[in-house]
Design a protein around this motif. Structure first.
Motif, PDB file in Angstrom:
ATOM      1  N   ALA A 246      -1.251  59.016   6.868  1.00 42.10           N
ATOM      2  CA  ALA A 246      -1.090  60.280   6.307  1.00 42.10           C
ATOM      3  C   ALA A 246      -0.090  61.034   7.230  1.00 42.10           C
ATOM      4  CB  ALA A 246      -2.602  60.896   6.207  1.00 42.10           C
ATOM      5  N   ARG A 247       0.231  60.585   8.405  1.00 40.30           N
ATOM      6  CA  ARG A 247       0.905  61.430   9.257  1.00 40.30           C
ATOM      7  C   ARG A 247       0.434  62.614   9.952  1.00 40.30           C
ATOM      8  NH1 ARG A 247       6.083  58.826   9.258  1.00 40.30           N
ATOM      9  NH2 ARG A 247       6.846  57.716   7.446  1.00 40.30           N
ATOM     10  N   ARG A 248      -0.805  62.293  10.191  1.00 36.93           N
ATOM     11  CA  ARG A 248      -1.564  63.465  10.706  1.00 36.93           C
ATOM     12  C   ARG A 248      -1.896  63.124  12.241  1.00 36.93           C
ATOM     13  NH1 ARG A 248      -6.344  63.914   9.071  1.00 36.93           N
ATOM     14  NH2 ARG A 248      -6.761  62.387   7.612  1.00 36.93           N
ATOM     15  N   PRO A 249      -2.186  64.127  13.172  1.00 34.86           N
ATOM     16  CA  PRO A 249      -2.280  63.791  14.648  1.00 34.86           C
ATOM     17  C   PRO A 249      -3.578  63.000  14.728  1.00 34.86           C
ATOM     18  CG  PRO A 249      -1.584  66.127  13.975  1.00 34.86           C
ATOM     19  CD  PRO A 249      -1.884  65.393  12.817  1.00 34.86           C
ATOM     20  N   LEU A 250      -3.665  61.978  15.400  1.00 26.48           N
ATOM     21  CA  LEU A 250      -4.943  61.183  15.750  1.00 26.48           C
ATOM     22  C   LEU A 250      -6.082  61.976  16.355  1.00 26.48           C
ATOM     23  CD1 LEU A 250      -3.435  57.838  17.052  1.00 26.48           C
ATOM     24  CD2 LEU A 250      -4.193  58.448  14.840  1.00 26.48           C
ATOM     25  N   LEU A 251      -6.052  63.129  16.969  1.00 29.45           N
ATOM     26  CA  LEU A 251      -6.919  63.528  18.045  1.00 29.45           C
ATOM     27  C   LEU A 251      -7.291  64.861  17.155  1.00 29.45           C
ATOM     28  CD1 LEU A 251      -5.782  63.632  21.614  1.00 29.45           C
ATOM     29  CD2 LEU A 251      -7.287  61.771  20.251  1.00 29.45           C
ATOM     30  N   ARG A 252      -6.830  65.352  15.835  1.00 27.38           N
ATOM     31  CA  ARG A 252      -7.480  66.355  15.198  1.00 27.38           C
ATOM     32  C   ARG A 252      -8.415  65.888  14.419  1.00 27.38           C
ATOM     33  NH1 ARG A 252      -2.793  69.822  11.936  1.00 27.38           N
ATOM     34  NH2 ARG A 252      -2.478  70.496  13.991  1.00 27.38           N
ATOM     35  N   ARG A 253      -9.434  66.797  14.374  1.00 22.25           N
ATOM     36  CA  ARG A 253     -10.523  66.468  13.528  1.00 22.25           C
ATOM     37  C   ARG A 253     -10.385  66.621  12.020  1.00 22.25           C
ATOM     38  NH1 ARG A 253     -15.762  69.706  16.048  1.00 22.25           N
ATOM     39  NH2 ARG A 253     -16.637  68.619  14.421  1.00 22.25           N
ATOM     40  N   GLY A 254     -11.248  65.778  11.172  1.00 19.36           N
ATOM     41  CA  GLY A 254     -10.971  65.861   9.967  1.00 19.36           C
ATOM     42  C   GLY A 254     -12.249  65.258   9.254  1.00 19.36           C
ATOM     43  N   PRO A 255     -12.236  65.374   7.820  1.00 20.77           N
ATOM     44  CA  PRO A 255     -13.459  64.887   7.136  1.00 20.77           C
ATOM     45  C   PRO A 255     -13.193  63.384   6.675  1.00 20.77           C
ATOM     46  CG  PRO A 255     -12.500  66.318   5.777  1.00 20.77           C
ATOM     47  CD  PRO A 255     -11.751  66.525   7.068  1.00 20.77           C
ATOM     48  N   ASP A 256     -12.512  62.551   7.491  1.00 14.91           N
ATOM     49  CA  ASP A 256     -12.196  61.071   7.116  1.00 14.91           C
ATOM     50  C   ASP A 256     -13.011  59.915   7.796  1.00 14.91           C
ATOM     51  OD1 ASP A 256     -11.215  61.712   9.656  1.00 14.91           O
ATOM     52  OD2 ASP A 256      -9.152  61.385   9.158  1.00 14.91           O
ATOM     53  N   HIS A 257     -14.081  60.250   8.162  1.00 15.02           N
ATOM     54  CA  HIS A 257     -14.660  59.205   9.121  1.00 15.02           C
ATOM     55  C   HIS A 257     -15.375  58.294   7.793  1.00 15.02           C
ATOM     56  CE1 HIS A 257     -14.308  60.300  13.212  1.00 15.02           C
ATOM     57  NE2 HIS A 257     -14.285  61.616  12.822  1.00 15.02           N
ATOM     58  N   LEU A 258     -16.448  57.500   8.574  1.00 15.93           N
ATOM     59  CA  LEU A 258     -17.263  56.567   7.427  1.00 15.93           C
ATOM     60  C   LEU A 258     -18.213  57.367   6.426  1.00 15.93           C
ATOM     61  CD1 LEU A 258     -18.159  53.434   9.740  1.00 15.93           C
ATOM     62  CD2 LEU A 258     -16.763  53.378   7.798  1.00 15.93           C
ATOM     63  N   ALA A 259     -18.997  58.087   7.235  1.00 18.89           N
ATOM     64  CA  ALA A 259     -19.977  59.036   6.509  1.00 18.89           C
ATOM     65  C   ALA A 259     -19.158  59.848   5.499  1.00 18.89           C
ATOM     66  CB  ALA A 259     -20.860  59.547   7.437  1.00 18.89           C
ATOM     67  N   HIS A 260     -18.284  60.584   5.879  1.00 14.43           N
ATOM     68  CA  HIS A 260     -17.729  61.319   4.933  1.00 14.43           C
ATOM     69  C   HIS A 260     -17.186  60.608   3.691  1.00 14.43           C
ATOM     70  CE1 HIS A 260     -16.439  63.785   8.797  1.00 14.43           C
ATOM     71  NE2 HIS A 260     -17.565  64.301   8.225  1.00 14.43           N
ATOM     72  N   ARG A 261     -16.557  59.663   3.823  1.00 17.07           N
ATOM     73  CA  ARG A 261     -16.051  58.615   2.645  1.00 17.07           C
ATOM     74  C   ARG A 261     -17.117  58.227   1.905  1.00 17.07           C
ATOM     75  NH1 ARG A 261     -10.574  57.540   2.973  1.00 17.07           N
ATOM     76  NH2 ARG A 261      -9.702  58.365   5.314  1.00 17.07           N
ATOM     77  N   LEU A 262     -18.417  57.927   2.470  1.00 20.67           N
ATOM     78  CA  LEU A 262     -19.557  57.459   1.822  1.00 20.67           C
ATOM     79  C   LEU A 262     -20.177  58.765   0.971  1.00 20.67           C
ATOM     80  CD1 LEU A 262     -21.427  55.163   3.986  1.00 20.67           C
ATOM     81  CD2 LEU A 262     -20.089  54.443   2.128  1.00 20.67           C
ATOM     82  N   ARG A 263     -20.063  59.984   1.545  1.00 22.75           N
ATOM     83  CA  ARG A 263     -20.570  60.979   0.608  1.00 22.75           C
ATOM     84  C   ARG A 263     -19.608  61.196  -0.517  1.00 22.75           C
ATOM     85  NH1 ARG A 263     -21.737  66.033   4.171  1.00 22.75           N
ATOM     86  NH2 ARG A 263     -22.198  66.650   2.072  1.00 22.75           N
ATOM     87  N   ARG A 264     -18.322  60.916  -0.409  1.00 21.47           N
ATOM     88  CA  ARG A 264     -17.412  61.138  -1.512  1.00 21.47           C
ATOM     89  C   ARG A 264     -17.812  60.047  -2.592  1.00 21.47           C
ATOM     90  NH1 ARG A 264     -13.974  65.312  -2.114  1.00 21.47           N
ATOM     91  NH2 ARG A 264     -12.532  64.132  -2.955  1.00 21.47           N
ATOM     92  N   LEU A 265     -18.395  59.009  -2.239  1.00 19.78           N
ATOM     93  CA  LEU A 265     -19.005  58.034  -3.427  1.00 19.78           C
ATOM     94  C   LEU A 265     -20.223  58.583  -4.200  1.00 19.78           C
ATOM     95  CD1 LEU A 265     -18.255  54.611  -1.436  1.00 19.78           C
ATOM     96  CD2 LEU A 265     -16.911  55.687  -3.292  1.00 19.78           C
ATOM     97  N   GLY A 266     -20.889  59.599  -3.519  1.00 19.96           N
ATOM     98  CA  GLY A 266     -22.007  60.048  -4.193  1.00 19.96           C
ATOM     99  C   GLY A 266     -23.054  60.081  -3.358  1.00 19.96           C
ATOM    100  N   LEU A 267     -23.031  59.558  -2.099  1.00 17.16           N
ATOM    101  CA  LEU A 267     -24.264  59.290  -1.515  1.00 17.16           C
ATOM    102  C   LEU A 267     -24.584  60.446  -0.724  1.00 17.16           C
ATOM    103  CD1 LEU A 267     -23.463  56.419  -1.640  1.00 17.16           C
ATOM    104  CD2 LEU A 267     -24.648  55.912   0.887  1.00 17.16           C
ATOM    105  N   THR A 268     -25.749  61.037  -0.313  1.00 16.66           N
ATOM    106  CA  THR A 268     -26.422  62.013   0.466  1.00 16.66           C
ATOM    107  C   THR A 268     -26.158  61.802   1.721  1.00 16.66           C
ATOM    108  OG1 THR A 268     -28.542  61.252   0.762  1.00 16.66           O
ATOM    109  CG2 THR A 268     -28.161  62.644  -1.463  1.00 16.66           C
TER     110      THR A 268
END
Length: 339
Positions: A246-268
């Protein structure tokens, strides 16, 4: 045996009590993080570190459960690194400072006489990568603590198999202290681990595995430690790939970790932590079986394949844009409208 049970029980209760007591001072001092639109105090890691060091010191002082020179040095260095993490929680140090501090700490604990210089350098790299990758797991309530407890029990079993009694006792005490902290960190968390606790956890676990595997071959040791760090490494690889593509800085925080993506699949939030905790248990179990000789080195291929498939699948899950970017765009739109 009785001392181990008593020490673990004391560590659990003391960590739970101290974490509860530190919540108020952390809020008043502003040592907080933003998570899910709420202020999360970050002194929970201090409770884990303080209780682990105290209970281990009591065992060393009374000579009931002496740690030994190498394990005692490991605990001291890990506590110093935790102090650096605490400074980062308070004053937000640059990432390069944490990387340098972790590297210096790793240099101090690797047993070069058993690993050799080339193997020692690889061990230092592993400790730094694993510590920082574990720090990245502290992005959702309960995840870093859950994976840490599972990994600590597995590493303790490997240490016990090598008759490293001092290291096994330390890891059991640490796992109990982390469990006490989890009583306050489960969703919705009332206190967080912070850089202090996450760096301490990642460093202590990765360094313990290095001490346990010292004297073994490089290939088998790499297979074992990768099984133990599979979840943290999968999260790190996923984040690096996603931000690079995505050409975004590696050290900038964002909702793109494992748990964030699992939540996008519908998990609590608790559901995603339970799923990742189960995954960690599976990979750690494979690592323990490999270390004790119950299964061959090829078992790591199943773990590696599972990590690659997980990263490939979750990489295709869309995530929300970082809050900083969104706020800048919104403010820009307001300026256009006002103009």
């Amino acid at each position: 045996m009785l001392y181990g049970i008593a020490a673990a029980t004391a560590a659990l209760l003391l960590a739970a009590l101290l974490a509860a007591l530190l919540r108020g001072p952390a809020l008043r001092a502003g040592i907080v993080d933003r998570r899910m639109q709420r202020r999360l105090p970050l002194l929970g890691g201090l409770a884990v570190v303080a209780v682990t060091c105290f209970v281990a010191w009591v065992g060393e002082w009374t000579r009931i459960a002496p740690l030994g020179d190498g394990v005692g040095r490991l605990l001291i260095v890990a506590a110093v690194l935790a102090a650096l993490g605490l400074v980062a929680d308070v004053w937000r140090l640059r990432a390069r400072v944490l990387v340098a501090g972790t590297a210096v700490a790793a240099f101090c604990v690797v047993p070069y006489d058993e690993t050799g210089v080339p193997g020692g350098m690889l061990a230092v790299c592993w400790i730094v990568v694993a510590s920082l990758a574990f720090k990245g797991l502290d992005h959702v309530d309960g995840l870093a603590g859950t994976v840490g407890v599972v990994t600590a029990f597995g590493a303790g079993a490997c240490a016990a198999a090598e008759v490293l009694d001092g290291l096994a006792v330390l890891l059991s005490v640490f796992a109990a202290a982390l469990t006490g902290f989890l009583m306050h960190n489960w969703h919705p968390a009332r206190i967080g681990l912070g850089a202090c606790g996450s760096l301490f956890t990642g460093f202590l676990l990765s360094s313990s595995l290095v001490l346990t595997r010292a004297g073994y071959g490089l290939g088998p040791s790499a297979a074992v430690v990768c099984c133990f760090g599979a979840v943290a490494l999968a999260d790190a690889v996923l984040v690096v790939l996603a931000r690079w593509l995505a050409r975004r800085p590696l050290l900038r925080r964002g909702p793109d970790h494992l748990a964030h993506r699992l939540r996008r699949l519908g998990l609590t939030p608790p559901g995603s932590v339970v799923l990742l905790g189960a995954g960690s248990f599976s990979t750690v179990l494979v690592g323990v079986l490999m270390h004790t000789g119950w299964t061959g080195e090829r078992a790591v291929l199943w773990v590696a394949g599972g990590v690659l498939v997980t990263v490939a699948v979750l990489l295709r899950i869309p995530v929300q844009r970082p809050r900083e970017t969104t706020s800048v765009q919104v403010s820009g739109q307001l300026r256009v409208r006002n103009g």
